[in-house]
Design an enzyme around this catalytic site. Structure first.
Site, short mmCIF file in Angstrom:
data_model
loop_
_atom_site.label_atom_id
_atom_site.label_comp_id
_atom_site.label_asym_id
_atom_site.label_seq_id
_atom_site.Cartn_x
_atom_site.Cartn_y
_atom_site.Cartn_z
N ASP A 85 0.81 -1.21 0.00
CA ASP A 85 0.00 0.00 0.00
C ASP A 85 0.85 1.26 0.00
O ASP A 85 1.97 1.28 0.51
CB ASP A 85 -0.87 0.05 1.27
CG ASP A 85 -2.09 -0.85 1.19
OD1 ASP A 85 -2.16 -1.68 0.25
OD2 ASP A 85 -2.96 -0.73 2.06
N HIS A 140 -5.48 9.46 0.39
CA HIS A 140 -5.64 8.68 1.63
C HIS A 140 -6.66 9.28 2.59
O HIS A 140 -6.56 9.14 3.81
CB HIS A 140 -4.28 8.54 2.34
CG HIS A 140 -4.20 7.29 3.19
ND1 HIS A 140 -4.55 7.27 4.52
CD2 HIS A 140 -3.81 6.03 2.91
CE1 HIS A 140 -4.36 6.06 5.01
NE2 HIS A 140 -3.92 5.28 4.05
N HIS A 230 3.75 -2.02 3.46
CA HIS A 230 3.88 -0.67 2.91
C HIS A 230 5.33 -0.47 2.48
O HIS A 230 6.22 -0.44 3.33
CB HIS A 230 3.52 0.40 3.96
CG HIS A 230 2.14 0.28 4.52
ND1 HIS A 230 1.81 -0.65 5.49
CD2 HIS A 230 1.00 0.99 4.25
CE1 HIS A 230 0.53 -0.51 5.80
NE2 HIS A 230 0.02 0.47 5.07
#
Length: 274
Positions: A85, A140, A230
């Protein structure tokens, strides 16, 4: 089903804005009341969400479909999906080198602002090297806290940017912090997007210790798992080779999220999670 609130990631890189109309607040209040009655599992904010497991998607497929990578059939193989992500970032090129060397496909849920727009060549490379390129929204923002117009903008902008760079419009998205609700599902269905959550999280936003990240992933991994990492954090990419090697030794085959569902296909408006 387990509660997703046990695994929701809350990385600090973009907390989202606290917006909301009276209509949205009333809808959330109703969702909370229903959740209290124990009707379905809940996400943060008391929003209800029903999820579809990869095995269910495969079983419900009316006809077989060719696997996206090679000939792996996850109805038979011990499959697991590696997902990243909030990239691309300065760490993504090294990550792509590792994945290429290990012959492992991944699914990238990309952010638009300061990421896709900053590293367009990495987006192109991800697609060119056979990875699934998907959306993690533009900026986001927490989708359950913003207006319908803002939700559409958060979803449309990265899709348009990715399509311009790769020639393919994403069909998958991951809601920031895993926070979603029926309204988000409806808008995703309208835009042709399926939501993808996860079953394994290293919480790599809390540590730069690559050994700890590796341990957390290995401790939680199981067949049909979807691993959340991530590549924006410094401890994550160095952990990836060890994660891949250890899981391969356990008999896992790495696939993208679409291949994990094959011969089923992700349906817009649905939420997928092991």
């Amino acid at each position: 089903m387990p509660l997703l609130t046990d695994t929701i990631a809350t990385p600090p890189h973009a907390p989202g804005k606290m917006h909301g109309t009276g209509r949205r607040l009333r809808r959330r209040a109703l969702a909370c009341a229903a959740a209290a009655a124990g009707l379905t599992l809940t996400l943060a904010g008391c929003a209800q969400v029903d999820t579809t497991a990869p095995s269910t998607a495969r079983a419900e497929a009316a006809h077989g479909a060719p696997a996206k990578f090679g000939s792996v059939d996850c109805r038979k193989a011990k499959c697991i999906a590696l997902t990243f992500d909030a990239g691309p970032s300065e760490n993504s090129a090294r990550l792509l080198d590792i994945l290429k060397e290990k012959k492992v496909p991944a699914t990238f849920f990309l952010l638009g602002k300061r990421h896709i727009e900053k590293y367009p060549e990495l987006v192109k490379r991800m697609a060119a090297e056979g990875h699934e390129v998907a959306s993690h929204t533009w900026d986001h923002k927490i989708l359950t806290k913003i207006s319908d117009k803002e939700i559409r903008e958060e979803l449309n902008r990265p899709d348009e940017a990715i399509e311009k760079l790769t020639g393919h419009k994403p069909t998958l998205m991951r809601p920031p912090q895993g926070r979603t609700d029926s309204n988000v599902h409806e808008i995703c269905k309208e835009l042709g997007l399926a939501e993808v959550l996860w079953s394994v999280t290293a919480k790599d936003y809390t540590t730069n210790d690559s050994a700890l990240i590796t341990k957390r992933v290995l401790d939680q991994s199981s067949r049909d798992g979807i691993i959340l990492l991530h590549d924006i954090y410094p401890g994550t990419v160095p952990a990836v080779p060890g994660i891949i090697d250890a899981l391969k030794q356990r008999g896992y085959v790495f696939v993208t999220v679409p291949q994990l569902l094959a011969p089923g296909k992700a349906e817009p408006g649905k939420v997928y999670r092991p």
